[in-house]
Design an enzyme around this catalytic site. Structure first.
Site, PDB file in Angstrom:
ATOM      1  N   ASP A  84       0.828  -1.208   0.000  1.00 29.69           N
ATOM      2  CA  ASP A  84       0.000   0.000   0.000  1.00 29.69           C
ATOM      3  C   ASP A  84       0.860   1.256   0.000  1.00 29.69           C
ATOM      4  O   ASP A  84       2.033   1.234   0.352  1.00 29.69           O
ATOM      5  CB  ASP A  84      -1.008   0.008   1.163  1.00 29.69           C
ATOM      6  CG  ASP A  84      -0.356   0.210   2.530  1.00 29.69           C
ATOM      7  OD1 ASP A  84       0.876   0.243   2.602  1.00 29.69           O
ATOM      8  OD2 ASP A  84      -1.100   0.328   3.512  1.00 29.69           O
ATOM      9  N   TYR A  85       0.244   2.350  -0.448  1.00 29.61           N
ATOM     10  CA  TYR A  85       0.890   3.652  -0.391  1.00 29.61           C
ATOM     11  C   TYR A  85       0.905   4.110   1.057  1.00 29.61           C
ATOM     12  O   TYR A  85      -0.112   4.042   1.736  1.00 29.61           O
ATOM     13  CB  TYR A  85       0.090   4.673  -1.208  1.00 29.61           C
ATOM     14  CG  TYR A  85       0.327   4.620  -2.694  1.00 29.61           C
ATOM     15  CD1 TYR A  85       1.565   4.949  -3.223  1.00 29.61           C
ATOM     16  CD2 TYR A  85      -0.698   4.287  -3.568  1.00 29.61           C
ATOM     17  CE1 TYR A  85       1.781   4.932  -4.594  1.00 29.61           C
ATOM     18  CE2 TYR A  85      -0.496   4.268  -4.943  1.00 29.61           C
ATOM     19  CZ  TYR A  85       0.753   4.591  -5.449  1.00 29.61           C
ATOM     20  OH  TYR A  85       0.963   4.579  -6.792  1.00 29.61           O
TER      21      TYR A  85
END
Length: 239
Positions: free
Chosen positions: A50-51
């Site tokens: 994930d970012y």
């Protein structure tokens, strides 16, 4: 699951029948349900990527707020850095409670929440929440200016847009009803941030698919949960 391209007004993908983006994690029952999601066999594993803090990074970029950008550039924990500024203490002396409060404020501000909402979330008096918000904006002055400018733009033009130019019309931004109007103002502040994050993850998915095809990997992208992608990875292809 079906992934709906144009259902969520922010531009995020949504998932239905079943909604696999919303499997609870905090409850015992939710954790049991999550155990049902397994790799296809012993040669595969599930990988989640994930970012990190994508929406806070975006608001730092869009507002040009120097203090917030500095925290990210230095690789600091943004919630701890915010707490240090808001409570006026050294970065290393921030307590767990101060960090937790700062994290709540960081995300509340993105969603345009006011003192009433924040006081409920933190279980503090409304006056204390007002002081916390005031101190927050003193710490990040360009952020406050950006939010005010965004609402002014929305009032004049009747819409806001993401960094990639996708528009969201706001029919109630000049409503005579105060509650309706303030709801629309919250949407005006949040949409460019959440909407840009949604655009970015969609572009990432397209670029990943092209690269995975080009490199002829056998792993598969199986799920998107807002700023997180999940893959069914053939062991040996993790890198």
């Amino acid at each position: 699951s079906s992934f709906n391209q144009a259902l969520a007004s922010t531009g995020r993908l949504s998932s239905s029948n079943p909604n696999v983006q919303n499997i609870p994690i905090r409850s015992k029952e939710g954790q049991e349900v999550r155990k049902a999601f397994v790799p296809r066999d012993e040669n595969h594993q599930i990988l989640a990527a994930d970012y990190s803090q994508v929406e806070l990074r975006l608001i730092a970029e869009m507002s040009g707020d120097k203090a917030m950008m500095e925290a990210f550039i230095k690789g600091q924990d943004i919630h701890r850095a915010t707490a240090a500024r808001v409570y006026d203490v050294p970065y290393d002396d921030v307590t767990k409670d101060q960090r937790r409060n700062a994290k709540t404020v960081n995300f509340s501000i993105i969603y345009g929440a006011g003192a009433t909402n924040l006081s409920k979330q933190l279980g503090i008096k409304r006056k204390e929440a007002q002081v916390l918000i005031a101190d927050y904006f003193k710490s990040y002055p360009e952020l406050k200016a950006y939010m005010d400018d965004t609402v002014d733009f929305a009032r004049e033009e009747g819409y806001v847009k993401t960094m990639m130019g996708r528009k969201r019309i706001l029919r109630d931004i000049n409503s005579k009803n105060g509650m309706v109007r303030s709801g629309s103002e919250r949407v005006a502040i949040n949409t460019p941030i959440q909407g840009t994050a949604a655009d970015m993850i969609k572009l990432a998915m397209i670029n990943l698919k092209r690269r995975m095809d080009r490199e002829k990997v056998a792993s598969k992208m199986i799920l998107q949960v807002h700023d997180e992608l999940l893959f069914d990875v053939v062991k040996g292809e993790e890198d």
